[in-house]
Design a protein around this motif. Structure first.
Motif, PDB file in Angstrom:
ATOM      1  N   GLY A  65       0.817  -1.207   0.000  1.00 25.10           N
ATOM      2  CA  GLY A  65       0.000   0.000   0.000  1.00 25.10           C
ATOM      3  C   GLY A  65       0.846   1.250   0.000  1.00 25.10           C
ATOM      4  N   GLN A  66       1.978   1.196   0.687  1.00 26.08           N
ATOM      5  CA  GLN A  66       2.889   2.343   0.718  1.00 26.08           C
ATOM      6  C   GLN A  66       3.458   2.619  -0.676  1.00 26.08           C
ATOM      7  N   SER A  67       3.819   1.563  -1.389  1.00 27.17           N
ATOM      8  CA  SER A  67       4.370   1.727  -2.740  1.00 27.17           C
ATOM      9  C   SER A  67       3.345   2.369  -3.663  1.00 27.17           C
ATOM     10  N   LYS A  68       2.122   1.874  -3.597  1.00 29.08           N
ATOM     11  CA  LYS A  68       1.049   2.433  -4.420  1.00 29.08           C
ATOM     12  C   LYS A  68       0.780   3.888  -4.047  1.00 29.08           C
ATOM     13  N   LEU A  69       0.784   4.178  -2.758  1.00 28.13           N
ATOM     14  CA  LEU A  69       0.565   5.540  -2.280  1.00 28.13           C
ATOM     15  C   LEU A  69       1.630   6.486  -2.844  1.00 28.13           C
ATOM     16  N   ARG A  70       2.890   6.070  -2.783  1.00 30.10           N
ATOM     17  CA  ARG A  70       3.989   6.907  -3.303  1.00 30.10           C
ATOM     18  C   ARG A  70       3.871   7.103  -4.816  1.00 30.10           C
ATOM     19  N   GLU A  71       3.563   6.025  -5.541  1.00 29.21           N
ATOM     20  CA  GLU A  71       3.405   6.131  -6.994  1.00 29.21           C
ATOM     21  C   GLU A  71       2.286   7.104  -7.343  1.00 29.21           C
ATOM     22  N   ASP A  72       1.156   6.959  -6.668  1.00 28.67           N
ATOM     23  CA  ASP A  72       0.028   7.854  -6.915  1.00 28.67           C
ATOM     24  C   ASP A  72       0.384   9.299  -6.584  1.00 28.67           C
ATOM     25  N   GLN A  73       1.171   9.489  -5.526  1.00 30.28           N
ATOM     26  CA  GLN A  73       1.567  10.840  -5.133  1.00 30.28           C
ATOM     27  C   GLN A  73       2.463  11.470  -6.197  1.00 30.28           C
ATOM     28  N   GLU A  74       3.375  10.692  -6.758  1.00 30.92           N
ATOM     29  CA  GLU A  74       4.248  11.207  -7.825  1.00 30.92           C
ATOM     30  C   GLU A  74       3.435  11.605  -9.051  1.00 30.92           C
ATOM     31  N   ILE A  75       2.458  10.782  -9.398  1.00 30.63           N
ATOM     32  CA  ILE A  75       1.579  11.105 -10.528  1.00 30.63           C
ATOM     33  C   ILE A  75       0.810  12.381 -10.228  1.00 30.63           C
ATOM     34  N   TRP A  76       0.302  12.487  -8.998  1.00 28.55           N
ATOM     35  CA  TRP A  76      -0.456  13.673  -8.610  1.00 28.55           C
ATOM     36  C   TRP A  76       0.425  14.929  -8.643  1.00 28.55           C
ATOM     37  N   LEU A  77       1.662  14.831  -8.162  1.00 30.45           N
ATOM     38  CA  LEU A  77       2.566  15.989  -8.176  1.00 30.45           C
ATOM     39  C   LEU A  77       2.836  16.450  -9.609  1.00 30.45           C
ATOM     40  N   THR A  78       2.982  15.510 -10.521  1.00 31.50           N
ATOM     41  CA  THR A  78       3.177  15.860 -11.927  1.00 31.50           C
ATOM     42  C   THR A  78       1.951  16.600 -12.454  1.00 31.50           C
ATOM     43  N   GLU A  79       0.783  16.110 -12.094  1.00 35.63           N
ATOM     44  CA  GLU A  79      -0.460  16.778 -12.497  1.00 35.63           C
ATOM     45  C   GLU A  79      -0.536  18.177 -11.889  1.00 35.63           C
ATOM     46  N   ARG A  80      -0.178  18.296 -10.611  1.00 33.61           N
ATOM     47  CA  ARG A  80      -0.220  19.607  -9.947  1.00 33.61           C
ATOM     48  C   ARG A  80       0.698  20.589 -10.660  1.00 33.61           C
ATOM     49  N   ARG A  81       1.877  20.138 -11.056  1.00 34.67           N
ATOM     50  CA  ARG A  81       2.834  21.022 -11.727  1.00 34.67           C
ATOM     51  C   ARG A  81       2.287  21.570 -13.036  1.00 34.67           C
ATOM     52  N   THR A  82       1.438  20.790 -13.711  1.00 35.45           N
ATOM     53  CA  THR A  82       0.879  21.262 -14.982  1.00 35.45           C
ATOM     54  C   THR A  82      -0.075  22.438 -14.786  1.00 35.45           C
ATOM     55  N   CYS A  83      -0.560  22.617 -13.571  1.00 34.94           N
ATOM     56  CA  CYS A  83      -1.435  23.764 -13.289  1.00 34.94           C
ATOM     57  C   CYS A  83      -0.664  25.077 -13.288  1.00 34.94           C
ATOM     58  N   ALA A  84       0.643  24.999 -13.096  1.00 35.44           N
ATOM     59  CA  ALA A  84       1.474  26.205 -12.964  1.00 35.44           C
ATOM     60  C   ALA A  84       0.874  27.100 -11.878  1.00 35.44           C
ATOM     61  N   ALA A  85       0.596  28.367 -12.185  1.00 33.90           N
ATOM     62  CA  ALA A  85       0.082  29.296 -11.174  1.00 33.90           C
ATOM     63  C   ALA A  85      -1.444  29.456 -11.236  1.00 33.90           C
ATOM     64  N   ASP A  86      -2.116  28.583 -11.972  1.00 33.55           N
ATOM     65  CA  ASP A  86      -3.576  28.649 -12.113  1.00 33.55           C
ATOM     66  C   ASP A  86      -4.230  28.178 -10.807  1.00 33.55           C
ATOM     67  N   THR A  93      -7.220  20.259  -8.356  1.00 36.35           N
ATOM     68  CA  THR A  93      -6.262  19.156  -8.243  1.00 36.35           C
ATOM     69  C   THR A  93      -6.127  18.717  -6.787  1.00 36.35           C
ATOM     70  N   TYR A  94      -6.013  19.684  -5.886  1.00 34.54           N
ATOM     71  CA  TYR A  94      -5.942  19.351  -4.460  1.00 34.54           C
ATOM     72  C   TYR A  94      -7.224  18.702  -3.977  1.00 34.54           C
ATOM     73  N   ASP A  95      -8.359  19.246  -4.373  1.00 31.64           N
ATOM     74  CA  ASP A  95      -9.632  18.687  -3.921  1.00 31.64           C
ATOM     75  C   ASP A  95      -9.778  17.227  -4.343  1.00 31.64           C
ATOM     76  N   ALA A  96      -9.364  16.911  -5.572  1.00 34.59           N
ATOM     77  CA  ALA A  96      -9.454  15.533  -6.055  1.00 34.59           C
ATOM     78  C   ALA A  96      -8.519  14.619  -5.259  1.00 34.59           C
ATOM     79  N   ARG A  97      -7.298  15.076  -5.008  1.00 32.64           N
ATOM     80  CA  ARG A  97      -6.342  14.238  -4.260  1.00 32.64           C
ATOM     81  C   ARG A  97      -6.801  14.058  -2.817  1.00 32.64           C
ATOM     82  N   LEU A  98      -7.285  15.125  -2.212  1.00 30.88           N
ATOM     83  CA  LEU A  98      -7.757  15.029  -0.829  1.00 30.88           C
ATOM     84  C   LEU A  98      -8.942  14.082  -0.712  1.00 30.88           C
TER      85      LEU A  98
END
Length: 114
Positions: A65-86, A93-98
């Motif tokens: 579960g920890q491995s999956k959690l970390r993988e999902d977090q990395e994917i989410w961080l990449t998605e967050r970065r695409t938002c830039a300053a929007d 993006t935060y609401d979906a991850r939360l």
């Protein structure tokens, strides 16, 4: 036993929180998404909640579960970065991850001692 471990993990994460508002050092933020998070309190609050829930889950989930959690977090961080300053994009993006992290924590807590 599992509830005790869960409760202890929650206490340790909350007690160990730093005075830093976001989950990263705002004074060292360079990326547009990080700067926007530091500049907007509601985003900052979401970031702190996300980081806290992530750390709690990392402490209590089994190894797979920890491995999956970390993988999902990395994917989410990449998605967050695409938002830039929007700010709206970051909020969504935060609401979906939360929503995901809250759900996983809720299911884990329901399982009770094992």
């Amino acid at each position: 036993m599992r509830r005790t471990t869960f409760a202890l993990a929650v206490l340790l994460v909350l007690a160990g929180g730093s005075a830093e508002a976001a989950s990263f050092a705002c004074d060292k933020a360079e990326a547009p998404d990080e700067k926007a998070i530091c500049a907007h309190l509601p985003l900052n609050d979401r970031d702190v909640e996300m980081a806290t829930r992530f750390e709690i889950l990392k402490a209590v989930l089994p190894m797979g579960g920890q491995s999956k959690l970390r993988e999902d977090q990395e994917i989410w961080l990449t998605e967050r970065r695409t938002c830039a300053a929007d700010v709206e994009c970051l909020r969504n993006t935060y609401d979906a991850r939360l929503k995901v992290l809250r759900g996983v924590l809720s299911e884990f807590a329901k399982q009770g001692p094992q």
